[in-house]
Write a protein that holds these residues in place. Structure first.
Motif, short mmCIF file in Angstrom:
data_model
loop_
_atom_site.label_atom_id
_atom_site.label_comp_id
_atom_site.label_asym_id
_atom_site.label_seq_id
_atom_site.Cartn_x
_atom_site.Cartn_y
_atom_site.Cartn_z
N HIS A 190 5.01 4.27 -3.30
CA HIS A 190 4.84 4.12 -1.85
C HIS A 190 5.86 4.93 -1.05
CE1 HIS A 190 2.89 -0.01 -2.94
NE2 HIS A 190 2.21 1.03 -3.37
N PHE A 240 1.22 0.71 3.36
CA PHE A 240 2.52 0.56 4.01
C PHE A 240 2.59 -0.70 4.86
CE2 PHE A 240 2.62 5.28 3.41
CZ PHE A 240 3.60 5.25 2.44
N LEU A 241 1.50 -1.05 5.51
CA LEU A 241 1.50 -2.28 6.31
C LEU A 241 1.51 -3.51 5.42
CD1 LEU A 241 -1.05 -1.34 9.13
CD2 LEU A 241 1.46 -1.38 9.25
N SER A 242 0.93 -3.41 4.22
CA SER A 242 0.83 -4.57 3.33
C SER A 242 2.07 -4.75 2.46
CB SER A 242 -0.40 -4.42 2.42
OG SER A 242 -1.58 -4.32 3.19
N ASN A 243 2.78 -3.66 2.19
CA ASN A 243 3.98 -3.74 1.35
C ASN A 243 5.21 -3.37 2.17
OD1 ASN A 243 5.24 -4.34 -1.08
ND2 ASN A 243 5.15 -2.23 -1.82
N LYS A 244 5.24 -3.88 3.38
CA LYS A 244 6.26 -3.49 4.35
C LYS A 244 7.67 -3.79 3.89
CE LYS A 244 6.32 -6.00 8.05
NZ LYS A 244 5.94 -6.55 9.37
N ASP A 245 7.93 -5.01 3.43
CA ASP A 245 9.30 -5.40 3.09
C ASP A 245 9.88 -4.57 1.95
OD1 ASP A 245 9.18 -7.29 5.07
OD2 ASP A 245 8.73 -8.96 3.73
N THR A 247 8.85 -1.63 0.85
CA THR A 247 8.95 -0.22 1.23
C THR A 247 10.17 0.02 2.12
OG1 THR A 247 6.55 0.06 1.08
CG2 THR A 247 7.77 1.71 2.32
N LEU A 248 10.40 -0.88 3.07
CA LEU A 248 11.56 -0.72 3.96
C LEU A 248 12.87 -0.85 3.19
CD1 LEU A 248 10.36 -2.64 7.15
CD2 LEU A 248 10.66 -0.17 6.88
#
Length: 307
Positions: A190, A240-245, A247-248
């Protein structure tokens, strides 16, 4: 190999689903394959090329009497699809998916499935930048990993049956817990995709470098960035919206490393750069030794079948 599932239904008919069709047929793993895609144009192409035994005009029709249902749609669409097919699923069937995020998929799909079906999320770590029903090929999963993420109290016989299917399609199979999967993929897939999108965007914004120069003088590194950045924008938006934490978190660590390298370059710290590049070079060697890529020129890729 012998038949593993009498009927398999594929919801979504893009690269992964079409490759599954070819891989299952190559080894005779399913007696019948049905398919559905939201787009009528996609369904027409699938019928034209004979992708499935039957291309249906609704997801509910496609899953009728299916022993295995695989959701091959973007993560953001899975809840709606699960809600549509839930009431008509065959008791005892297995529902799986191919999304690259698992926790969000579990939360989106599980509430819509009856208790008498087995839900086994999965993620084949394979792909190209191409999409659509014409893009699939039987060898896509060969020697690639497919990660299964069984939820609590999943029937082990159902898990082993799905594992057997993926192995029959050429994949290596591992099991992983959902949150750990999402963290691992944030590192290996990601965040690298996000960096690729960013680098291509930087080249596009840097007006002192013309479009013709970017295209004409692209070196191997930038070519790989553009290949990654050509991936399906809907799918990657949802990832990216679904695996936000996760990825950030990884993006924050990447930023720290990048700042350290910026400082080394600014200060002329060649020792730091050499030590860093030597350490990271070993990762590439490990990937080759694990059989997940090749040291051939251009990584052994061809123009038509890059992964």
């Amino acid at each position: 190999m012998s038949v593993i599932y009498e009927k398999v239904a594929l919801i979504g008919l893009g690269l992964i689903a079409s490759s599954m069709c070819h891989a299952m047929r190559r080894s005779g793993l399913a007696r019948q394959i049905s398919g559905y895609a939201k787009s009528a144009a996609t369904r027409d192409i699938a019928r034209e090329i004979g992708l499935c035994d039957k291309v249906c005009d609704s997801a509910a029709e496609a899953v009728s009497d299916a022993d295995l249902v695989v959701l091959c749609v973007p993560v953001g669409a899975m809840s709606a699809v699960a809600a549509e097919i839930g009431p008509v699923l065959k008791p005892g069937c297995t529902v799986s998916d191919v999304g690259s995020v698992k926790r969000t998929v579990i939360e989106a799909v599980s509430p819509h499935l009856p208790e008498n079906v087995n839900f086994i999320p999965a993620h084949p770590l394979a792909g190209t930048e191409h999409s659509g029903p014409r893009s699939g090929f039987a060898e896509l999963f060969d020697n690639r990993f497919c990660i299964l993420v069984p939820i609590e109290d999943t029937d082990r016989d159902a898990v082993e049956q799905l594992e057997k299917l993926w192995r029959g399609m050429g994949a290596e199979v591992d099991e992983m817990e959902a949150d750990h999967h999402d963290l691992v993929l944030a590192v290996t897939s990601h965040t690298p995709h996000l960096i690729a999108y960013t680098m291509v965007g930087v080249a596009d914004d840097l007006r002192r470098v013309t479009d013709s120069e970017v295209i004409k003088y692209s070196a191997a590194g930038f070519r790989d960035f553009t290949r990654i950045a050509a991936s399906d924008p809907v799918m990657w938006r949802d990832v990216f919206l679904s695996n936000k934490d996760a990825t950030l978190e990884i993006l924050g660590r990447f930023t720290e490393e990048l700042f350290a390298l910026q400082r080394a370059i600014r200060q002329g710290d060649g020792d730091h750069l050499h030590e860093y590049f030597t350490r990271t070079r070993s990762i590439r060697r490990s990937i080759i030794e694990a059989g997940q890529d090749t040291d051939a020129p251009d990584f052994g890729r061809t123009k038509s079948r890059e992964d």
